[in-house]
Design an enzyme around this catalytic site. Sequence first.
Site, PDB file in Angstrom:
ATOM      1  N   ASP A  33      -1.655  -0.640   5.879  1.00 62.46           N
ATOM      2  CA  ASP A  33      -1.957  -0.184   7.231  1.00 62.46           C
ATOM      3  C   ASP A  33      -3.418   0.125   7.446  1.00 62.46           C
ATOM      4  OD1 ASP A  33      -2.060   2.103   5.651  1.00 62.46           O
ATOM      5  OD2 ASP A  33      -1.721   3.355   7.402  1.00 62.46           O
ATOM      6  N   ASP A  85       0.863  -1.157   0.000  1.00 64.41           N
ATOM      7  CA  ASP A  85       0.000   0.000   0.000  1.00 64.41           C
ATOM      8  C   ASP A  85       0.916   1.228   0.000  1.00 64.41           C
ATOM      9  OD1 ASP A  85      -2.213   1.618   0.397  1.00 64.41           O
ATOM     10  OD2 ASP A  85      -1.846   1.645   2.554  1.00 64.41           O
ATOM     11  N   LYS A  86       0.371   2.395  -0.309  1.00 63.95           N
ATOM     12  CA  LYS A  86       1.254   3.551  -0.291  1.00 63.95           C
ATOM     13  C   LYS A  86       1.097   4.389   0.974  1.00 63.95           C
ATOM     14  CE  LYS A  86       0.365   7.470  -2.123  1.00 63.95           C
ATOM     15  NZ  LYS A  86       0.697   8.426  -1.069  1.00 63.95           N
ATOM     16  N   THR A  87      -0.120   4.940   1.099  1.00 67.25           N
ATOM     17  CA  THR A  87      -0.311   5.900   2.179  1.00 67.25           C
ATOM     18  C   THR A  87      -0.222   5.200   3.531  1.00 67.25           C
ATOM     19  OG1 THR A  87      -1.844   6.924   0.681  1.00 67.25           O
ATOM     20  CG2 THR A  87      -1.782   7.761   2.908  1.00 67.25           C
ATOM     21  N   ARG A 131      -5.463   4.246  -7.900  1.00 71.49           N
ATOM     22  CA  ARG A 131      -6.925   4.313  -7.907  1.00 71.49           C
ATOM     23  C   ARG A 131      -7.555   2.927  -7.761  1.00 71.49           C
ATOM     24  NH1 ARG A 131      -9.424   7.895  -6.270  1.00 71.49           N
ATOM     25  NH2 ARG A 131      -8.976  10.014  -6.849  1.00 71.49           N
ATOM     26  N   ASN A 173      -8.621  -0.503   4.121  1.00 72.70           N
ATOM     27  CA  ASN A 173      -8.771  -0.848   2.711  1.00 72.70           C
ATOM     28  C   ASN A 173      -7.725  -1.851   2.245  1.00 72.70           C
ATOM     29  OD1 ASN A 173      -6.723   0.931   3.015  1.00 72.70           O
ATOM     30  ND2 ASN A 173      -7.154   2.084   1.153  1.00 72.70           N
ATOM     31  N   LYS A 204      -4.227  27.417  -8.356  1.00 72.66           N
ATOM     32  CA  LYS A 204      -3.074  26.521  -8.255  1.00 72.66           C
ATOM     33  C   LYS A 204      -3.452  25.195  -8.895  1.00 72.66           C
ATOM     34  CE  LYS A 204      -4.264  24.646  -3.724  1.00 72.66           C
ATOM     35  NZ  LYS A 204      -4.187  24.770  -2.299  1.00 72.66           N
ATOM     36  N   GLY A 255      -4.731   3.594  -3.578  1.00 70.31           N
ATOM     37  CA  GLY A 255      -5.998   4.209  -3.953  1.00 70.31           C
ATOM     38  C   GLY A 255      -5.808   5.628  -4.450  1.00 70.31           C
TER      39      GLY A 255
END
Lengths: 324, 978
Positions: free
Chosen positions: B647, B215-217, B621, B650, B397, B513
């Site tokens: 973590d 996972d990333k986050t 995603r 999901n 921005k 995601g």
Amino acid sequence: MKGRRSSSDSSSSSKTKKPQYSKFTQQELSACKPILTPGYVIGIFIIVGVIFIPVGIISLFASENVVEIVDRYDEGCIPPNYSDDMLAYIQNSDTNKTCTRSLKATKLMKSPVYIYYQLDNFYQNHRRYVKSRNDKQLWSKKHEDDTKNCAPEATSNGLSIVPCGLIAWSLFNDSYGFSIKNKMVKVSKKNIAWESDKKNKFGSDVYPKNFQNGVLIGGGKLNSSIPLSKQEDLIVWMRTAALPTFRKLYGRIESDIQANDSVTVIIENNYNTYSFGGKKKLVLSTTTWIGGKNDFLGIAYITVGGLCLFLAISFILVYVVMPR
Amino acid sequence: MHEDSNFQNFKAIIRCEDPNANLYTFVGSLELEEQQYPLTPQQLLLRDSKLRNTDCIYGAVIFTGRDTKVFQNSTGPPSKRSKVERRMDKIIYFLFGILVLMSFIGSIFFGIATREDLQDGKMKRWYLRPDDTTAYYDPKRAAVAAVLHFLTALMLYGYLIPISLYVSIEIVKILQSIFINQDLHMYYEETDKPARARTSNLNEELGQVDTILSDKTGTLTCNSMEFIKCSIAGTSYGRGVTEVERAMARRKGSPLEEEVTEEQEDKASIKGFNFEDERIMNGSWVNEPHADVIQKFLRLLAICHTALPEVDEENGKISYEAESPDEAAFVIAARELGFEFYERTQTSISVHELDPVTGTKVERSYSLLNVLEFSSSRKRMSVIVRSEEGTLLLLSKGADSVMFERLAENGREFEEQTKEHINEYADAGLRTLILAYRELDEKEYKQFNEEFTEAKNSVSADREELAEEIAEKIEKNLILLGATAVEDKLQNGVPECIDKLAQAGIKLWVLTGDKMETAINIGFACSLLRQGMRQVIISSETPESKTLEKSEDKSAAAAALKASVLHQLIRGKELLDSSNESLGPLALIIDGKSLTYALEDDVKDLFLELAIGCASVICCRSSPKQKALVTRLVKTKTSSTTLAIGDGANDVGMLQEADIGVGISGVEGMQAVMSSDIAIAQFRFLERLLLVHGHWCYRRISSMICYFFYKNIAFGFTLFFFEAYASFSGQPVYNDWFLSLYNVFFTSLPVIALGVFDQDVSARFCLKFPLLYQEGVQNILFSWTRILGWALNGVANAAIIFFFCIHAMKQQAFRKGGEVIGLEILGTTMYTCVVWVVNCQMALSVTYFTYIQHLFIWGGITFWYIFLLAYGAMDPYISTTAYKVFIEACAPAPSFWLITLLVLMSSLLPYFTYSAIQMRFFPLHHQMIQWFRSDGQTDDPEFCQMVRQRSLRPTTVGYTARFEASSRDLKAKLEDSL
């Protein structure tokens, strides 16, 4: 003040889940980490070789020093008229079973000379046979009627057989008489059994009862006035052999047999090995520290030792030819 | 409707889709008073959502229990067994086959011998009384006797099957887990969390991981953004060093960079802000050449966002609640640089500003007119405000891809430098945004406002598109101010860890995601991607697919989308097939929607082939279900071991689906940890978990199992060989108690010690030579040849023990007293040999001797003699055949000791020779390292390089590869210039 601080320290450290350091839990125990470096390998090979070869030579030498006379008599003791039907001869109680053999000592046999009988193709290690005894009965008079495991040699005419079971029932009953130069040689039959058997397994108050009374007679009979602890032939027989070819101690000749002496043996050839094609041999043998005559140990030691030296040399050569 | 009672008569009808697993879509409508209101994912609260900054909401329950979208995404808790254990089962079956075969052979011989015992009323072996017997030995029914014997034999040779193995393995694994839990190197001080092995089943699987799905986050990153650099008016500010740069610097061995990092550690006090540049900090920006631009830049940061300030009542400090952490980072940066945003009302934003003229702080309030929100297609956000002076400002921005084209002719002053800076930032793994503004005149704004309000209030389905179109009209002719660079902060040590794992030959896939841009950024940040890698991007977020989706015919649209995905996959595959080394490795980046199609049955093989061929794979995603599906695809199709790490809730499906699920016990709740097999506090601990613990556990368990089979085969076969000499009657050569205690007392503890303590090389070398890990991935230590080798060694040992014993102790006297051997003496001698041989064999194969090993191995042998003495001294009723067998018969006989020595040495000789030859000529990886260790060459870089060169595949990701690639490029350039 100081004490309080340390106590608060310890309480805070017990609260954290930080693992305690120890060499054990961190898997950092001091250890020796042997690896098979060429030095070790060659060294070990050489050491093994250097130890094994002399041991082998000494063993072989000891075995070679044993003087052994082996005489197979099962066929030779059958009269020529029965040679077609040896079974009939042995099973007929009226035939004359006495047989005379002459043995020749090739070397001086120093006393004590051990007398063995050797049976062949006799499965004393058969499961049914091994189990067919009752140790309680053998040891104590109280358990005379305990004939568990002994069937079919448990009772005879409703009475318990002592000693019961197939082993006792098939007791070896050939007997040998020795004479050298027409002079009878005394055969000692004392102390041929293991001491522990006599003292702790075969009772001194247990006497044979109803033994070999049945329809089918197996082997030898026992003198019912002698307690089992003194029946050394039985005790020897009842230590079941490990392999189908085995010797058992018959007695000892406690005098030297000179080289080229001719030993005359009068054999009572009673025991039936003919029905299962087993051989019977009479063996006279001296012993050394290694026991009886058997070159295997010596040869094996020399072979393994030689092999190790050979491997050591090959490894050395390899390292010389192509070092790492 | 602000009273609960008002809802009594509230009547509405909700129509919605059937329960499904799609978290990001929802189709429904609310019918209230004959009016249709559309329901979209924005109106839907997922299970386990929490309310924040809102006291209460009124709502209706749409799905419950198993029908909820979150639940539909979950999969049942699996029962996991390691590959080693599954193979072990096969070996047990194999051994059982041998057992049956042996028993069968025995039964046939026994049946024949039994039948021949009585022929025509004549007894052959009369001493067995075949005429009067039980069914077990009945010659008349020899077949029955044979069948019964078969059962006896199964019991007798049952020692082949190491039943105690299962118990021993359980014990060993629990102890191994304790070691994992107790490892100080995997304890995270900050959250006070040690590693926790929640199941002890999978320890050895940790040593065989081929693919990590991460996972990333919260896993790779700590889910906090740090404002680290900015480029204003063509000047780059910010001296902060990113994790990637730090790692690269360390690789290059630059000492100067090290010092900087240390300094950094001390002052990283403000969360989300890691900016340091004396040129603009503490108000000194006023003296910079383009001070007016800097002022506008910072003001924009303070105003253009959707964050909410929260004033701490005690000390007046302001913290921010923002939709995304990068937004928070901007506001914090603005605050730290002197533009403190402190209040937001429905219509205004208030800021403390530093006035460049007076140098004092002034309060300024901007009335907020419109917010043009961020969306993934717009990739920008803008606000329109009116300043106190009355000027209308559009502050904007957004991503560079959309912003540069919207600049006005006169707004491109700094374009070139900014672009350059952005590229630098991106390569350093930073997330960049372009900041621009323009002033509006009243007329233009009025027109826009009318149109925009109208669009906002329309009820049609394309409301959003309408609003976007109108917003697009006004967001143009912007004037470039500069760019920001925010670091999506990687967890400590992540790049190093990924590099180590890559060197160990472990593939890392990132399943996230997040948006594609974010994912790619992180890919760069952790060196999974680098310049010079060819990216295969498979996306369904293209304009064409957008239009496809809008079309009425859903199934046709889906088919078209699938075709497009398939086409992209095939193109990628072609690229992969045609690729050669010089072009550099491929990276596959695929988004969730494409993944839906790529995971369909007919496409997934192609997808997997492509993905395996690529050096890095990033799926963005992706829904929890897709994460699990990808995991399953890799697991089942490549039959390699997968490890999933995550973590959040999901990630649960993925953790459960993978062979090993590792949960990060971080901030996102306990759900991932609860469904994981092993929980660690930081991603970087994975390195130690796999390379050290995994490797050791794999090695230990596999050696232990091999050895277990060996020792039971060696024992079982001596029994079988003896049977051949006892007419297969089923009589064991050993005393009953010897038989029963073999596995318990004399041989079990050394095996357990092997399973718990053995180390081929120390933890330091495990980490120094990550390639060692491949031994587990390729299953070298538990290959069939190795297992078979051990089994054969067992048979050979049994043969040596048995035949040497019976030939050395034939019928002749075995000692001076003329006594001959009986069954019990042969049994004792053989058993002594077995105990010596299996224990010394253990000593030979152990490479790590602590006092525990010494105690167990030599203690086991000593214990055998003690047991023999004690047992032999007992009453003959209890000890039966073992009565005084040692002190009376065996011990005084020199031949007994000679036989033991002979058998021991000759049994060990084959294995010893084999390992000596292997060590010398065909060393395995760990043996090479042992060589170096013993020669003291481990610090010699030349030898380390030599070990690395035996690498089975060159590493393509990680900063080592990145460093090598960049130095290669440099060399090539140098050569060109020469």
